[in-house]
Design an enzyme around this catalytic site. Structure first.
Site, PDB file in Angstrom:
ATOM      1  N   GLY A   1       0.835  -1.189   0.000  1.00  0.00           N
ATOM      2  CA  GLY A   1       0.000   0.000   0.000  1.00  0.00           C
ATOM      3  C   GLY A   1       0.869   1.237   0.000  1.00  0.00           C
TER       4      GLY A   1
ATOM      5  N   SER B   1       1.191   5.593  -0.260  1.00  0.00           N
ATOM      6  CA  SER B   1       0.447   6.811   0.056  1.00  0.00           C
ATOM      7  C   SER B   1       0.968   8.029  -0.681  1.00  0.00           C
ATOM      8  CB  SER B   1       0.532   7.080   1.565  1.00  0.00           C
ATOM      9  OG  SER B   1       1.890   7.306   1.942  1.00  0.00           O
ATOM     10  N   GLY B   2       2.099   7.890  -1.359  1.00  0.00           N
ATOM     11  CA  GLY B   2       2.737   9.041  -1.978  1.00  0.00           C
ATOM     12  C   GLY B   2       3.829   9.638  -1.116  1.00  0.00           C
ATOM     13  N   GLY B   3       4.022   9.098   0.082  1.00  0.00           N
ATOM     14  CA  GLY B   3       5.048   9.597   0.981  1.00  0.00           C
ATOM     15  C   GLY B   3       6.299   8.746   0.964  1.00  0.00           C
ATOM     16  N   VAL B   4       7.285   9.187   1.736  1.00  0.00           N
ATOM     17  CA  VAL B   4       8.593   8.529   1.761  1.00  0.00           C
ATOM     18  C   VAL B   4       8.511   7.133   2.364  1.00  0.00           C
ATOM     19  CG1 VAL B   4      10.863   8.610   2.860  1.00  0.00           C
ATOM     20  CG2 VAL B   4       9.967  10.635   1.730  1.00  0.00           C
ATOM     21  N   ASP B   5       7.764   6.968   3.437  1.00  0.00           N
ATOM     22  CA  ASP B   5       7.756   5.689   4.148  1.00  0.00           C
ATOM     23  C   ASP B   5       7.302   4.538   3.258  1.00  0.00           C
ATOM     24  OD1 ASP B   5       8.639   6.959   6.435  1.00  0.00           O
ATOM     25  OD2 ASP B   5       6.633   7.190   7.278  1.00  0.00           O
ATOM     26  N   SER B   6       6.162   4.689   2.605  1.00  0.00           N
ATOM     27  CA  SER B   6       5.671   3.598   1.760  1.00  0.00           C
ATOM     28  C   SER B   6       6.545   3.412   0.529  1.00  0.00           C
ATOM     29  CB  SER B   6       4.217   3.844   1.360  1.00  0.00           C
ATOM     30  OG  SER B   6       4.062   5.064   0.679  1.00  0.00           O
TER      31      SER B   6
ATOM     32  N   LEU C   1      -4.770   3.317  -2.065  1.00  0.00           N
ATOM     33  CA  LEU C   1      -6.136   3.253  -1.545  1.00  0.00           C
ATOM     34  C   LEU C   1      -6.701   4.669  -1.490  1.00  0.00           C
ATOM     35  CD1 LEU C   1      -5.666   0.721   1.401  1.00  0.00           C
ATOM     36  CD2 LEU C   1      -6.246   0.246  -0.989  1.00  0.00           C
TER      37      LEU C   1
ATOM     38  N   CYS D   1      -9.889   2.683  10.895  1.00  0.00           N
ATOM     39  CA  CYS D   1      -9.527   2.704   9.473  1.00  0.00           C
ATOM     40  C   CYS D   1      -8.499   1.628   9.146  1.00  0.00           C
ATOM     41  CB  CYS D   1      -8.990   4.082   9.098  1.00  0.00           C
ATOM     42  SG  CYS D   1      -8.560   4.253   7.352  1.00  0.00           S
TER      43      CYS D   1
ATOM     44  N   CYS E   1      -7.518  12.976   8.686  1.00  0.00           N
ATOM     45  CA  CYS E   1      -7.401  13.276   7.257  1.00  0.00           C
ATOM     46  C   CYS E   1      -8.662  13.881   6.664  1.00  0.00           C
ATOM     47  CB  CYS E   1      -6.998  12.024   6.482  1.00  0.00           C
ATOM     48  SG  CYS E   1      -8.249  10.695   6.477  1.00  0.00           S
TER      49      CYS E   1
END
EC number: 2.8.1.13
Length: 359
Positions: free
Chosen positions: A10, A12-17, A36, A101, A197
């Site tokens: 999954g 998210s557009g961030g660094v972690d994923s 998602l 969530c 969010c």
């Protein structure tokens, strides 16, 4: 779970994923990504979530150009998370939507998407660890104590954990940032935020009034009551306050006053001095146990009542009505109905439940 070879991660557009994705590719897995979408077309008629194919360029290196799908879960998110959030505030509780969530939307959505594309495991960029021992999948804190997200994952099931990889569990945030540079990750470093969010600008009052137009008339102009039962002021609506709140009460007193209880039935807010916030005992319901079977008798554990709370020794006793009684060795401040009490043994998450009341 057998050794996975096709992982759905999954993103998210961030660094972690993005770094989690690169690590999985580097480890030799066949990796597919899915985004998602939780806040799109919230008012659209219900349709079974379907995967929309695309492609993802995680970095400029061709090894990290991978298949990407998007999965619109906005209707599920609205039904499972936003409605829960609204109902909890209306009942005088303070919800934690991220926990719901994770279990009801993110993990359920990822597992559904994995089935559709034939992946045999899922992965996320959460800072937590998972292992298997003594016939049970176990959830542990992440190595980075400042980023650890295990508290928010206590609702996961054995089936969820059996099909989950957590590539960032053994890393710190600085290490992840360094890996992002080494991988040439394109993702932006998102600003850290504790905001919900779907609540713009963290403005709960405006959001709740918009989500429930009848709310203003129903809850406005209720009484603020002190410890002696004396009405000392009026509030603008009990859903707009939380246990432990000091600012914005609109009443004056010789000593600071804090919200000590919310009474939805009587439309009242109870206030008292800081000492009134301290309590040793709480009742919790809707429990989920990961690292142990549901207790059949009293058991000594470590408990936390909020994300940044420290673990405190407590005795957990099952009750006949399905709830649990939790008695802490040291008093806790501002035990808040609607929030979660999460239990640990050292770094392992054993389970948790939603707080009904603190006494």
């Amino acid at each position: 779970m057998s050794t996975p070879h096709h992982i759905l991660v999954g993103i998210s557009g961030g660094v972690d994923s993005a770094v989690a994705t690169c690590l999985l590719v580097q480890q030799g897995y066949r990796v597919t990504a899915v985004n998602l979408r939780l806040l799109d077309t919230l008012d659209a008629p219900y349709a079974e979530p379907t995967l929309q194919p695309s492609s993802l360029v995680v970095s400029d290196h061709p090894d990290y150009h991978i298949p990407l799908f998007s999965l619109n879960l906005s209707r599920t998110f609205r039904d499972e998370v936003m409605r829960y959030f609204n109902a909890e505030y209306l009942a005088g509780r303070t919800p934690n939507p991220c926990m719901v969530c994770n279990r009801q939307v993110k993990w359920a959505g990822l597992r559904h998407a994995a089935e559709l594309i034939g992946a045999n495991a899922i992965a996320t960029g959460h800072y937590a660890n998972r292992a298997f021992s003594d016939g049970r999948y176990r959830l542990y804190k992440g190595a980075d104590s400042q980023k650890d997200q295990s508290y928010f994952l206590w609702m996961l099931s054995q089936k969820d954990l059996a099909h989950t990889l957590l590539p960032l569990g053994g890393l710190t945030k600085p290490e992840v940032r360094e890996l992002a540079k080494n991988f040439g990750v394109r993702a932006a470093e998102k600003k850290e935020s504790q905001e919900i969010c779907f609540v713009p600008n963290d403005d709960y009052s405006t959001y709740l009034m918009s989500a429930m137009p009848e709310l203003a008339e129903r809850v406005a102009d209720g009484d603020i009551v002190d410890a002696a039962g004396t009405v000392i002021g009026k509030h603008r609506g009990y859903p707009f306050y939380t246990i432990g709140q000091r600012r914005g009460l609109g009443v004056s007193a010789k000593e600071p006053l804090y919200v000590t209880a919310l009474d939805a039935e009587q439309n009242r807010i109870h206030v008292g001095h800081k000492a009134a916030l301290m309590s040793h005992r709480l009742l919790a319901s809707r429990c989920n146990w990961i690292g142990m079977e549901p207790p059949s008798s009293s058991v000594e554990l470590l408990g936390r009542i909020r994300y940044r709370d420290r673990q405190t020794a407590c005795r957990v006793t099952p009750l006949e009505n399905g709830q649990i009684e939790v008695v802490f060795q040291e008093p806790k401040s501002a035990i808040t109905p609607g929030q979660a009490v999460v239990f640990y043994c050292g770094d392992e998450v054993l389970g948790g439940g939603f707080i009904e009341e603190g006494t």
